[in-house]
Design a protein around this motif. Structure first.
Motif, short mmCIF file in Angstrom:
data_model
loop_
_atom_site.label_atom_id
_atom_site.label_comp_id
_atom_site.label_asym_id
_atom_site.label_seq_id
_atom_site.Cartn_x
_atom_site.Cartn_y
_atom_site.Cartn_z
N TYR A 303 127.36 3.82 -5.79
CA TYR A 303 128.32 2.73 -5.99
C TYR A 303 127.61 1.59 -6.72
CZ TYR A 303 132.11 -0.49 -4.42
OH TYR A 303 133.16 -1.38 -4.34
N LEU A 373 135.00 2.39 -0.06
CA LEU A 373 134.31 1.49 -0.99
C LEU A 373 134.55 0.03 -0.62
CD1 LEU A 373 134.93 3.33 -4.39
CD2 LEU A 373 132.79 3.21 -3.11
N HIS A 395 131.63 3.92 -9.75
CA HIS A 395 130.97 4.83 -8.81
C HIS A 395 130.89 6.24 -9.38
CE1 HIS A 395 135.26 5.17 -7.63
NE2 HIS A 395 134.97 6.43 -7.42
#
Length: 456
Positions: A303, A373, A395
């Protein structure tokens, strides 16, 4: 007559071995299934931010790296890590503590309790274990250094390197140099001092003292430069269908642009992941696929986040931080990417690379991706004292990320060694043999090239 070697896979392992063999006069053909070279090395530039989606750097542990940089004219691209990146943080009780890198720092740190520090003093007096190859890293560290050191140093470190767990990894296979310190010298502290002297004689660098490097256009610069060297001897979007023995060598059949083609060669070097290699070579030995399929690659989500520097209250003076399992966070740790290599963002911004999942939490794949996320981002912003929203995010999901050198891995290592002996001209390489880092892959690629040279 010139010998032909077919290399399957254009990751850093395959490309480096191919390059070194080519310099020795071999006719090299490289087949890569994907439309790009690099394997797990991927660099993406978007909105003015450079994001390495796989390995973020390499350690200069072998002279082969400087040889490649020199010969491939990459000196102008080469970047060494910022000195600030020497400082590494570990999370404890929701607070970032610098990992102590010297005896005085160890005495002062609040990362470890007084009891844990005193426990380290006992290390030189602890004898060897008899468990050998079947000892987990956790057992090894707990016995030599104590539980707290395992929880707050080794557990997060292993998550950062392997995205793994010390309870699962074999100390002998995953950390052979650590294991060798006990085997050869009887302990870690004495062994470290003595091995430094020996490495100086061999002109080798330990991972602790080796320089960290990358390139202006990201890690992809190295595989791309090797690919350019080979030109049309490297075929992209070429899926290998079969490898068969002939009277004089081997024939590698592959599909390229919906056309079936084949190359006759003297040797085949496979550098694809074990779960791909299993099907290609099972006809030579039914045990091959069994060993390949039992090597575990956990999923990892990488990420990438970018923020305005003015919104960040945490001093940006290090490599990043790792999170012990005991801290119960939704991610494994974060690299402060633009601190390590400042070229990755404009001066007004800071960029970060976070890692989610691995062996610690493979079930994250069942969660809603956006909710996961969001949760990770909120946790990260709290730890970094960030009071603004990211200006950019991206990501990359790796379904099978890093091979885990788990307890009993020695059985795989022995099998692959024996397989090569029984099938002269077939060579098995890649990051499931000889180490997972970019530096390990390059060092191992040199050994593999020498092995092929000697065999042919």
């Amino acid at each position: 007559m010139q010998k032909t070697v077919v290399v399957i896979g254009a990751g850093i392992s395959g490309l480096t071995s191919a390059y070194l063999l080519s310099k020795k006069g071999f006719n090299i053909r490289i087949l890569e299934k994907k439309s790009e070279v690099g394997g797990s090395i991927e660099s993406l530039t978007e909105n003015g931010f450079l994001f390495d989606r796989g390995p973020n750097s390499a350690l200069e542990t072998t002279p082969v790296i400087s040889q490649l940089v020199e010969e491939l004219n990459l000196k102008g691209e080469l970047l060494y890590a910022n000195k600030a990146a020497n400082k590494r943080y570990i999370l404890r009780n929701n607070e970032l503590h610098a990992l102590p890198m010297s005896p005085p720092a160890l005495v002062k740190t609040k990362l470890f309790s007084a009891k844990a520090k005193f426990r380290l003093l006992a290390e030189p007096f602890i004898g060897k274990s008899n468990d050998g190859y079947y000892q987990s890293l956790a057992e090894f560290v707990r016995r030599r250094l104590g539980q707290e050191f395992l929880d707050y140093a080794i557990n997060p470190f292993v998550a950062g390197v392997y995205a793994g767990r010390p309870e699962d990894l074999s100390v002998k296979s995953a950390f052979p140099k650590l294991y060798a310190l006990e085997e050869k010298y009887g302990g870690l502290i004495i062994g470290t001092i003595r091995s430094i002297r020996e490495r100086k004689k061999r002109a080798e660098k330990s991972k602790q003292s080796a320089k960290m490097l990358s390139f202006k256009s990201g890690m992809i610069a190295l595989p791309k430069a090797i690919a350019n060297y080979f030109g049309d001897k490297l075929i992209l979007s070429a899926e290998v269908v079969s490898v068969d023995k002939t009277a004089d060598g081997y024939i590698v059949s592959y599909r390229h642009k919906e056309i079936d083609e084949a190359i006759v060669c003297d040797a085949v070097l496979s550098t694809v992941p074990s779960y791909v290699a299993g099907d290609l070579f099972s006809k030579f030995d039914t045990g091959f696929k069994i060993h390949c399929d039992s090597i575990y690659y956990p999923p990892v989500l990488v990420y990438f986040l970018a923020y305005n520097k003015k919104d960040i209250k945490q001093p940006l003076d290090g490599f990043g931080f790792l999170i012990p399992e005991k801290e119960k966070k939704s991610f494994l740790g974060a690299l402060w990417s633009s601190v390590i290599f400042p070229f990755r963002a404009d001066d007004n911004f800071a960029t970060f690379t976070l890692f989610i999942g691995g062996s610690r939490n493979p079930d994250f794949v069942k969660e809603d991706r956006n909710k996961l996320l969001d949760r990770v981002r909120v946790e990260f912003e709290e730890l970094m004292k960030i009071n603004g929203k990211p200006v950019y995010s991206s990501h990359r999901f790796w379904e099978k990320a890093i091979p885990q050198y788990n307890i009993g891995y020695i059985e795989h290592e022995r099998f692959f060694d024996e397989f090569e002996k029984q099938n002269p001209g077939l060579f098995i390489s890649g990051n499931f043999r000889g180490g997972i880092s970019v530096g390990d892959c390059i060092k191992n690629a040199e050994l593999v090239a020498e092995k092929i040279l000697n065999n042919l």
